[in-house]
Design an enzyme around this catalytic site. Structure first.
Site, short mmCIF file in Angstrom:
data_model
loop_
_atom_site.label_atom_id
_atom_site.label_comp_id
_atom_site.label_asym_id
_atom_site.label_seq_id
_atom_site.Cartn_x
_atom_site.Cartn_y
_atom_site.Cartn_z
N HIS A 1 38.78 62.54 14.72
CA HIS A 1 37.88 62.88 15.82
C HIS A 1 38.26 64.23 16.41
O HIS A 1 39.28 64.82 16.06
CB HIS A 1 37.93 61.81 16.92
CG HIS A 1 37.15 60.57 16.60
ND1 HIS A 1 37.69 59.52 15.90
CD2 HIS A 1 35.87 60.22 16.89
CE1 HIS A 1 36.78 58.56 15.77
NE2 HIS A 1 35.68 58.97 16.36
N LYS B 1 39.12 63.73 22.29
CA LYS B 1 39.09 62.27 22.32
C LYS B 1 40.49 61.77 22.70
O LYS B 1 41.48 62.08 22.03
CB LYS B 1 38.67 61.69 20.98
CG LYS B 1 38.54 60.17 20.99
CD LYS B 1 37.88 59.63 19.74
CE LYS B 1 37.77 58.11 19.77
NZ LYS B 1 36.94 57.63 20.89
#
Length: 226
Positions: free
Chosen positions: A134, A138
């Site tokens: 990600h 995040k």
């Protein structure tokens, strides 16, 4: 359909974008954030609350308000566990998701089939590995989706995480057998997939029984009806 949107970050902004299109012209959307928080008196103007807030913020500022109000909720807030105590306080239909991609639910069906690999290979020879990637902003790792993949697989498996660039989301399951690799991979191309899936859930939540429902279970029911 009148929706109160909590949070206008990466995914929330895509919800706002979609709701301006002709396809979603039936939706009246109002956005709430830290400068304009949702209050109890606001709730009677909406059919559904849709949240993409950080899990800690959602729990601290909105869970009690929403669970006591009786309004329908669709939530993608992650980073916390849905304990029996929390679930017991929900009196209206709610849908939760760690990932609102509709395509992810095809991957879920594939993972559940992959979990039966020991019917073809000796269990001692099988190794399951989950890897997720990600964007650098995040905060939680492993991702909620990776944990869901592990739950769907229901086998001993390792999870590794990577945070780099502005990657929306890549999840991969690798099954290592003595003579071959089997891989299931899902990669998000655009955050609109999460916004579209969340709005899909908003269309269905009011028809559900009171309590907490998993987005993937709702999608699976639709898949199996075909």
């Amino acid at each position: 359909m009148k929706i109160a949107l909590l949070g206008k970050g990466k995914t929330g902004s895509k919800v706002i974008e979609l709701c301006k299109s002709q396809e979603y012209s039936y939706i009246e959307l109002e956005v709430f954030d830290s400068k304009n928080p949702l209050k109890k008196d606001d709730l009677n103007r909406f059919d559904i609350v849709l949240s993409f807030l950080n899990g800690d913020v959602f729990l601290e500022h909105y869970f009690k308000l929403l669970s006591e109000s009786g309004i329908c909720v669709v939530t993608g807030s992650t980073g916390f566990a849905w304990t029996p105590e929390l679930v017991s306080k929900i009196k209206s239909p709610w849908i939760k998701a760690t990932n609102f991609s509709l395509g992810m639910n095809l991957a879920k069906e594939m993972i559940r089939i992959a979990a039966k690999a020991q019917a073809l290979f000796p269990a001692k020879d099988l190794k399951y590995e989950i890897h997720e990637v990600h964007h650098t902003k995040k905060l939680d790792a492993p991702s909620g989706t990776a944990l869901s993949w592990q739950e769907w697989l229901d086998k001993d498996s390792t999870i590794t995480s990577e945070r780099t660039g502005d990657i929306i989301g890549i999840h991969e399951l690798k099954i290592d057998t003595p003579n071959e690799y089997i891989t299931i991979k899902h990669e998000a191309k655009d955050r609109k997939i999460f916004a579209a899936g969340a709005l899909w859930a908003c269309q269905r939540v009011k028809n559900l029984s009171p309590g907490l429902h998993d987005f993937s279970d709702i999608a699976r029911q639709v898949i199996r009806e075909i």
